[in-house]
Design a protein around this motif. Sequence first.
Motif, PDB file in Angstrom:
ATOM      1  N   ASP A   1     -18.444   2.626   6.643  1.00 27.57           N
ATOM      2  CA  ASP A   1     -17.908   3.685   7.724  1.00 27.57           C
ATOM      3  C   ASP A   1     -16.551   4.212   7.208  1.00 27.57           C
ATOM      4  O   ASP A   1     -15.809   3.925   7.368  1.00 27.57           O
ATOM      5  N   ILE A   2     -16.978   5.640   6.517  1.00 32.36           N
ATOM      6  CA  ILE A   2     -16.137   6.215   5.780  1.00 32.36           C
ATOM      7  C   ILE A   2     -14.976   6.633   6.890  1.00 32.36           C
ATOM      8  O   ILE A   2     -13.609   6.756   6.619  1.00 32.36           O
ATOM      9  N   ALA A   3     -15.434   6.934   8.052  1.00 34.39           N
ATOM     10  CA  ALA A   3     -14.251   7.383   9.165  1.00 34.39           C
ATOM     11  C   ALA A   3     -13.525   6.183   9.776  1.00 34.39           C
ATOM     12  O   ALA A   3     -12.465   6.497  10.269  1.00 34.39           O
ATOM     13  N   ASP A   4     -13.807   5.026   9.308  1.00 35.62           N
ATOM     14  CA  ASP A   4     -13.152   3.999   9.928  1.00 35.62           C
ATOM     15  C   ASP A   4     -12.496   2.714   8.856  1.00 35.62           C
ATOM     16  O   ASP A   4     -12.728   1.710   8.793  1.00 35.62           O
ATOM     17  N   LEU A   5     -12.409   3.591   7.643  1.00 34.43           N
ATOM     18  CA  LEU A   5     -11.741   2.869   6.385  1.00 34.43           C
ATOM     19  C   LEU A   5     -10.679   1.981   6.722  1.00 34.43           C
ATOM     20  O   LEU A   5      -9.450   2.452   7.581  1.00 34.43           O
ATOM     21  N   ALA A   6     -10.293   0.680   6.280  1.00 32.18           N
ATOM     22  CA  ALA A   6      -9.416  -0.038   6.401  1.00 32.18           C
ATOM     23  C   ALA A   6      -8.691  -0.603   5.539  1.00 32.18           C
ATOM     24  O   ALA A   6      -7.308  -0.601   5.585  1.00 32.18           O
ATOM     25  N   GLU A   7      -9.237  -0.427   4.192  1.00 39.09           N
ATOM     26  CA  GLU A   7      -8.414  -1.045   3.061  1.00 39.09           C
ATOM     27  C   GLU A   7      -9.200  -0.233   1.537  1.00 39.09           C
ATOM     28  O   GLU A   7     -10.364  -0.041   1.692  1.00 39.09           O
ATOM     29  N   VAL A   8      -8.032  -0.157   0.706  1.00 40.89           N
ATOM     30  CA  VAL A   8      -8.488   0.381  -0.489  1.00 40.89           C
ATOM     31  C   VAL A   8      -7.757  -0.726  -1.636  1.00 40.89           C
ATOM     32  O   VAL A   8      -6.793  -0.911  -1.455  1.00 40.89           O
ATOM     33  N   ARG A   9      -8.746  -1.409  -2.349  1.00 36.14           N
ATOM     34  CA  ARG A   9      -8.365  -2.565  -3.149  1.00 36.14           C
ATOM     35  C   ARG A   9      -8.552  -2.257  -4.296  1.00 36.14           C
ATOM     36  O   ARG A   9      -9.676  -1.968  -4.716  1.00 36.14           O
ATOM     37  N   PHE A  10      -7.373  -2.571  -5.363  1.00 33.55           N
ATOM     38  CA  PHE A  10      -7.561  -2.575  -6.559  1.00 33.55           C
ATOM     39  C   PHE A  10      -7.778  -3.904  -7.212  1.00 33.55           C
ATOM     40  O   PHE A  10      -6.823  -4.736  -7.097  1.00 33.55           O
ATOM     41  N   VAL A  11      -9.125  -4.272  -7.679  1.00 28.73           N
ATOM     42  CA  VAL A  11      -9.094  -5.583  -8.192  1.00 28.73           C
ATOM     43  C   VAL A  11      -9.269  -5.397  -9.896  1.00 28.73           C
ATOM     44  O   VAL A  11      -9.995  -4.940 -10.283  1.00 28.73           O
ATOM     45  N   PHE A  12      -8.404  -6.445 -10.321  1.00 31.31           N
ATOM     46  CA  PHE A  12      -8.028  -6.570 -11.820  1.00 31.31           C
ATOM     47  C   PHE A  12      -8.983  -7.568 -12.236  1.00 31.31           C
ATOM     48  O   PHE A  12      -8.676  -8.686 -12.698  1.00 31.31           O
ATOM     49  N   ASP A  13     -10.365  -7.212 -12.346  1.00 33.62           N
ATOM     50  CA  ASP A  13     -11.295  -8.271 -12.626  1.00 33.62           C
ATOM     51  C   ASP A  13     -12.126  -8.011 -13.941  1.00 33.62           C
ATOM     52  O   ASP A  13     -13.010  -8.775 -14.367  1.00 33.62           O
ATOM     53  N   ARG A  14     -11.840  -6.803 -14.676  1.00 34.63           N
ATOM     54  CA  ARG A  14     -13.014  -6.357 -15.756  1.00 34.63           C
ATOM     55  C   ARG A  14     -12.001  -6.300 -17.158  1.00 34.63           C
ATOM     56  O   ARG A  14     -12.653  -6.277 -18.209  1.00 34.63           O
ATOM     57  N   THR A  15     -10.533  -6.255 -17.051  1.00 34.82           N
ATOM     58  CA  THR A  15      -9.726  -6.323 -18.272  1.00 34.82           C
ATOM     59  C   THR A  15      -9.140  -7.629 -18.246  1.00 34.82           C
ATOM     60  O   THR A  15      -8.485  -7.986 -17.150  1.00 34.82           O
ATOM     61  N   PRO A  16      -9.159  -8.526 -19.164  1.00 30.67           N
ATOM     62  CA  PRO A  16      -8.345  -9.832 -19.256  1.00 30.67           C
ATOM     63  C   PRO A  16      -6.834  -9.658 -18.766  1.00 30.67           C
ATOM     64  O   PRO A  16      -6.241 -10.645 -18.001  1.00 30.67           O
ATOM     65  N   ALA A  17      -6.178  -8.802 -19.274  1.00 28.71           N
ATOM     66  CA  ALA A  17      -4.722  -8.980 -19.120  1.00 28.71           C
ATOM     67  C   ALA A  17      -4.322  -7.315 -19.469  1.00 28.71           C
ATOM     68  O   ALA A  17      -4.875  -6.677 -19.996  1.00 28.71           O
ATOM     69  N   GLY A  18      -3.195  -7.021 -18.617  1.00 25.09           N
ATOM     70  CA  GLY A  18      -2.586  -5.707 -18.784  1.00 25.09           C
ATOM     71  C   GLY A  18      -1.652  -5.412 -18.000  1.00 25.09           C
ATOM     72  O   GLY A  18      -1.108  -6.218 -17.038  1.00 25.09           O
TER      73      GLY A  18
END
Length: 783
Positions: A755-772
């Motif tokens: 539900d775009i009109a009722d978004l609760a969170e935007v999460r940045f997940v660092f799971d694709r590059t081992p370190a940075g």
Amino acid sequence: MNVPYKTMLIQFSNLPTSPDMHPSYSAGRSRFQKIAQRIGALRSSLFHSPLLPASRVWRGAMYGLALTAALVWAALSLAGFALAGAAAGILGWLGGILAAALLAALLILVARLLGRLPALYAWVFLTALPLMLIAYMAMPLAYGMVAVVFLLLVSASTLGAGIAQLAAWPRLTQRQKVTHAAVPLLLGLLLLTLIGSVLLPEGRTITPPVNAAAVSAQAVKPLELSDPSLPGPFAVQTLTYGSGADLRRPQYAAQADLKTEPVDGSALVEGWSDLRTAYWGFGPQAMPLNARVWLPKGSGPFPLIVLVHGNHPMEDPSEDGYAYLAELLASRGFITASIDENFLNLSLTADLAFLAPLKEENDARAWLILQHLHQWQQWSTTPDNPFYGLVNMDSIGLVGHSRGGEAVALAAAFNRMRCHPDDASIPLGGGFNIRSVAAIAPVDGQFRPGGRRVPLSNINYLVLHGAQDMDVATFSGSRTYQQLFYDDGKPYFKTALYIYGANHGQFNRAWGRRDMLGPARQLFNLTQLMPAAEQEKIAQVAVSAFFEASLHQQSGYRALFQDPRSAAAWLPNTILISQYQDSFTLRAATFEEDLDLTSASWPNALQGENLTRWQEKIVPLKWGNLETSAVLLGWDHSTKSGTPHYTLSLPQQDLGLQPHTYLTFSLAAVDESPLPHASRPTQPFTQPIDLTLDLADRSGQTARLPLSHFSLLQPPLRTHLGKMDWMSFLPLSEPIFQTFEYPLNDFTAQNPALDIADLAEVRFVFDRTPAGVILLDEIGFRR
């Protein structure tokens, strides 16, 4: 007594006499001998007498000075070091005395070394030193400058010494021929060869970095518009206007098509020398309004663009170097005037080799732009004037390069001020409708009234900067981009374009590949520069598209700045990092609010887990900083068991989000270690960075997209300004932000239940590059 001085006195004492010598010469020689002997005796008594009872005055002075210094340092040691214990107090006291004594010994050693040199050589050495330092003045390469000058001094001295001994070759012993002649000659030639091997070539080949945007999997739809760098439908005529009495520029004197009255700018400049007046034939109280104009042939009215050059030797005019850009703009329906401000530029002659420069003149450059606009306002409403009815004074754009890049931003700000921010007696204003400002490799902060920035708001803004800029060595124009704000509800946009392979001078044909004057040019690595034609092409595409979008209302060209890959057919093949924001963007997290790491535009909105680094900080640049903050996030899968992520929670209120709304944010890769308290990664990051974007609504539905759905993040761009990296004290890279944009309907395509009109969170997940390590800024929604 020092040997050189003793030798000098003996030589003076044994000057040959002749029966033919004039009596006055003989008497003068005798007097000179006596004076020289007295000077030598005085020098010996002052500087070389041992501290024996006969010198007890000096010995007492020494004891008094030593005791006082020791007591003063003891007072600080008791107040500081001794707090950690008596041992620390004693060690701190002794250590400070020892450190100061060693520094003093070093200074004495240098003085003694100079004192043991023959007086004439020391004089020439100290004369040559500042001359060479000024000639090689290249502050971004300060270490290289010092090293080259030192080697030149040594090589020239040894080579000269060897050559001088050749004249006495027959009288030298075999050993002296080797030690006095051959060795200095060979050493001098070796050092000169070494210096030449560095200075003469154009530089070293640099392996190009990976282009993250080019290797991203996302297919980018090309723009279905005409190439903005191609000539438009209008034929172009040129003319000039000027004072009619210019001593140096005939096109602004008798050859000028229109005559203008000079303006008094004396209150805005400091340090205008008589030599500058003598060269130009006028002083600051009579600055001319000079310009070359490119005029579209048509009925009009046309938007007006004023183009302003930067700082360069005033004797080498700069304004015609933008003809390639001005003619293009005119052919596309913009009246373009490249104005002359060369009389405000540097001059080795008028500035006495930088000893008496014109000071803090950038507000004068900006003020002059407004004076030109007043002139255009008059012409546009004057019947029988060639510009009558042709100029749309409600649609004005400014373009500036280098110092001109700061000046155009200042002019836009001054346009809305009643008086000068440093002097209320100087009226400003003008009320012109300056709608758009383009800055090319601008300086920043040359003018700061009261030590503060001049704010800029509610205007379209473009800034271009080259990664290999050897003059403005840091992306200083990004400060204006970051701090420009919108609050009047009208449609504006701002954009920044960072260009790998571009330097400072190739935006102006009169300046060219080398960004410095004279020998200093030889320190810089020129092999990494793109051809001048390609750099001009990027300027033509970007500046023309910017004004088409902002003054001709061709909004489709905005897509070029949102993603330069959409204009790949128009642009040279290089790395372009772009930023974009418009006045209808809802800014959810700017990291300027406070020092609470968990707050964004509303409390308790930010949370991180399993991160190795999490802090908000002022964004550093190679030189100075961005003067705005971002959040720095680091991760390393080898040190944490859980998946690192960073979350922005949205408030329970209607944000007006629609499927066509874009999630937008800016990222910059940072050349730092992901481990806390480590300054540099053990292995430099050279590969693009990817991560996952995770959106969740309040019912628990989620949708995920990789960062590479738009583009991979460019790893730190390391630029090698000098022919060797050790030549510069500046870091090789600086954080360069890139804007990422994702239509929310791309997430619903992954999960239609979201539900775009009722978004609760935007999460940045660092799971694709081992370190940075990244900097994250300007999280928001573009509607």
